[in-house]
Design a protein around this motif. Structure first.
Motif, PDB file in Angstrom:
ATOM      1  N   TYR A 178     136.233 -68.252   4.754  1.00  0.00           N
ATOM      2  CA  TYR A 178     135.697 -67.687   5.987  1.00  0.00           C
ATOM      3  C   TYR A 178     134.918 -68.765   6.718  1.00  0.00           C
ATOM      4  O   TYR A 178     134.307 -69.646   6.087  1.00  0.00           O
ATOM      5  CB  TYR A 178     134.779 -66.492   5.697  1.00  0.00           C
ATOM      6  N   ILE A 179     134.940 -68.725   8.051  1.00  0.00           N
ATOM      7  CA  ILE A 179     134.082 -69.571   8.878  1.00  0.00           C
ATOM      8  C   ILE A 179     133.388 -68.660   9.885  1.00  0.00           C
ATOM      9  O   ILE A 179     134.048 -67.939  10.642  1.00  0.00           O
ATOM     10  CB  ILE A 179     134.868 -70.671   9.617  1.00  0.00           C
ATOM     11  N   SER A 180     132.069 -68.682   9.882  1.00  0.00           N
ATOM     12  CA  SER A 180     131.309 -67.812  10.784  1.00  0.00           C
ATOM     13  C   SER A 180     131.253 -68.415  12.181  1.00  0.00           C
ATOM     14  O   SER A 180     131.450 -69.620  12.367  1.00  0.00           O
ATOM     15  CB  SER A 180     129.887 -67.612  10.256  1.00  0.00           C
ATOM     16  N   ASN A 214     140.575 -78.720   7.748  1.00  0.00           N
ATOM     17  CA  ASN A 214     141.803 -78.074   7.316  1.00  0.00           C
ATOM     18  C   ASN A 214     141.565 -76.595   7.001  1.00  0.00           C
ATOM     19  O   ASN A 214     140.482 -76.227   6.527  1.00  0.00           O
ATOM     20  CB  ASN A 214     142.365 -78.758   6.076  1.00  0.00           C
ATOM     21  N   PRO A 215     142.559 -75.739   7.247  1.00  0.00           N
ATOM     22  CA  PRO A 215     142.436 -74.326   6.857  1.00  0.00           C
ATOM     23  C   PRO A 215     142.389 -74.187   5.330  1.00  0.00           C
ATOM     24  O   PRO A 215     143.407 -74.039   4.672  1.00  0.00           O
ATOM     25  CB  PRO A 215     143.712 -73.694   7.444  1.00  0.00           C
ATOM     26  N   ILE A 231     137.831 -71.828  15.944  1.00  0.00           N
ATOM     27  CA  ILE A 231     138.044 -71.299  14.596  1.00  0.00           C
ATOM     28  C   ILE A 231     139.414 -70.629  14.549  1.00  0.00           C
ATOM     29  O   ILE A 231     139.734 -69.780  15.382  1.00  0.00           O
ATOM     30  CB  ILE A 231     136.951 -70.286  14.215  1.00  0.00           C
ATOM     31  N   VAL A 232     140.234 -71.031  13.581  1.00  0.00           N
ATOM     32  CA  VAL A 232     141.567 -70.451  13.426  1.00  0.00           C
ATOM     33  C   VAL A 232     141.751 -69.936  12.002  1.00  0.00           C
ATOM     34  O   VAL A 232     141.087 -70.404  11.067  1.00  0.00           O
ATOM     35  CB  VAL A 232     142.676 -71.477  13.763  1.00  0.00           C
ATOM     36  N   SER A 253     145.855 -66.954   5.050  1.00  0.00           N
ATOM     37  CA  SER A 253     144.636 -66.286   4.577  1.00  0.00           C
ATOM     38  C   SER A 253     143.421 -67.211   4.591  1.00  0.00           C
ATOM     39  O   SER A 253     142.361 -66.842   4.093  1.00  0.00           O
ATOM     40  CB  SER A 253     144.851 -65.755   3.155  1.00  0.00           C
ATOM     41  N   GLU A 254     143.552 -68.390   5.194  1.00  0.00           N
ATOM     42  CA  GLU A 254     142.446 -69.356   5.152  1.00  0.00           C
ATOM     43  C   GLU A 254     142.059 -69.807   6.555  1.00  0.00           C
ATOM     44  O   GLU A 254     142.888 -69.880   7.462  1.00  0.00           O
ATOM     45  CB  GLU A 254     142.837 -70.556   4.296  1.00  0.00           C
ATOM     46  N   TYR A 255     140.764 -70.140   6.679  1.00  0.00           N
ATOM     47  CA  TYR A 255     140.195 -70.512   7.966  1.00  0.00           C
ATOM     48  C   TYR A 255     140.033 -72.031   8.069  1.00  0.00           C
ATOM     49  O   TYR A 255     139.792 -72.713   7.074  1.00  0.00           O
ATOM     50  CB  TYR A 255     138.828 -69.863   8.159  1.00  0.00           C
ATOM     51  N   GLY A 256     140.142 -72.516   9.308  1.00  0.00           N
ATOM     52  CA  GLY A 256     139.908 -73.923   9.584  1.00  0.00           C
ATOM     53  C   GLY A 256     139.382 -74.096  10.993  1.00  0.00           C
ATOM     54  O   GLY A 256     139.155 -73.115  11.721  1.00  0.00           O
TER      55      GLY A 256
END
Length: 202
Positions: A185-187, A180-181, A161-162, A166-169
């Protein structure tokens, strides 16, 4: 019968743990190392760590170096930060940079990172002085570019998880994009949140 007794005694002696301990000088705060009751160093150390994987970090003054089980100095006194070896690696550093030392007493990373973390799943996380994160492998090859806003979370080598800006991917250890980011949020349990909806990503 005698052969059995001799063999038992030999195995017993071979398997008996040898002692390695530290004693303070009675008249000052300097320390010396004793192995099997025999003094193997002078009273010169200001700090001696516990023995870990056959190595100990020691200080003479304000800088640390590493000794082996025999009391032989394996590195110069060059580190401001030193840690015990864990699974073949230790965290070390000077007043500006951190690095990872391997069991061959070689630094793995380029000397330019503000922070480093001990390896996990074959990756070493690093943080630049600008606050961005990336990762190297155990051979010192850059695997994740130093562009991420938070420390990458290693689920395993294939799922990381990166956070980019301001976005997760999701990426793998070769920085190949899995998702893609674009998520808010990604838990750690694998759910991605975007536009009021949770999606199962892994």
């Amino acid at each position: 019968m005698r052969k059995g007794v001799i063999l038992f005694l030999f195995i017993g002696l071979w398997g008996y743990p040898q002692s390695w301990n530290v004693k303070k000088h009675p008249n000052n705060r300097k320390m010396a190392i004793f192995k099997d009751g025999r003094q193997i160093s002078s009273y010169r150390f200001t700090e001696v760590s516990e023995l870990s994987e056959g190595k100990s970090f020691v200080a003479e003054g304000n800088l640390y170096g590493y000794l082996n089980y025999e009391g032989k100095l394996m590195t110069p006194y060059r580190f401001v930060i030193a840690s015990n070896f864990i699974k073949g690696y230790a965290l070390v550093g000077d007043s500006i940079h951190q690095n990872i030392l391997n069991r061959k007493m070689k630094l793995i990373l380029p000397t330019k990172y503000a922070r480093a973390r001990l390896p996990k799943f074959g990756l070493i996380l690093v943080q630049s002085h600008e606050g961005l994160w990336g990762a190297y492998d155990m051979e010192g090859n850059l695997k994740l570019p130093v562009i991420y806003s938070l420390p990458p979370y290693l689920v395993n080598q294939d799922v990381i998880i990166v956070k980019l800006n301001s976005e997760y991917g999701l990426v793998n250890s070769n920085n190949e994009i899995l998702f893609n980011p674009s998520y808010q949020y990604i838990s750690h349990k694998g759910y991605g949140y975007k536009s009021g909806t949770y999606l199962r990503l892994f």
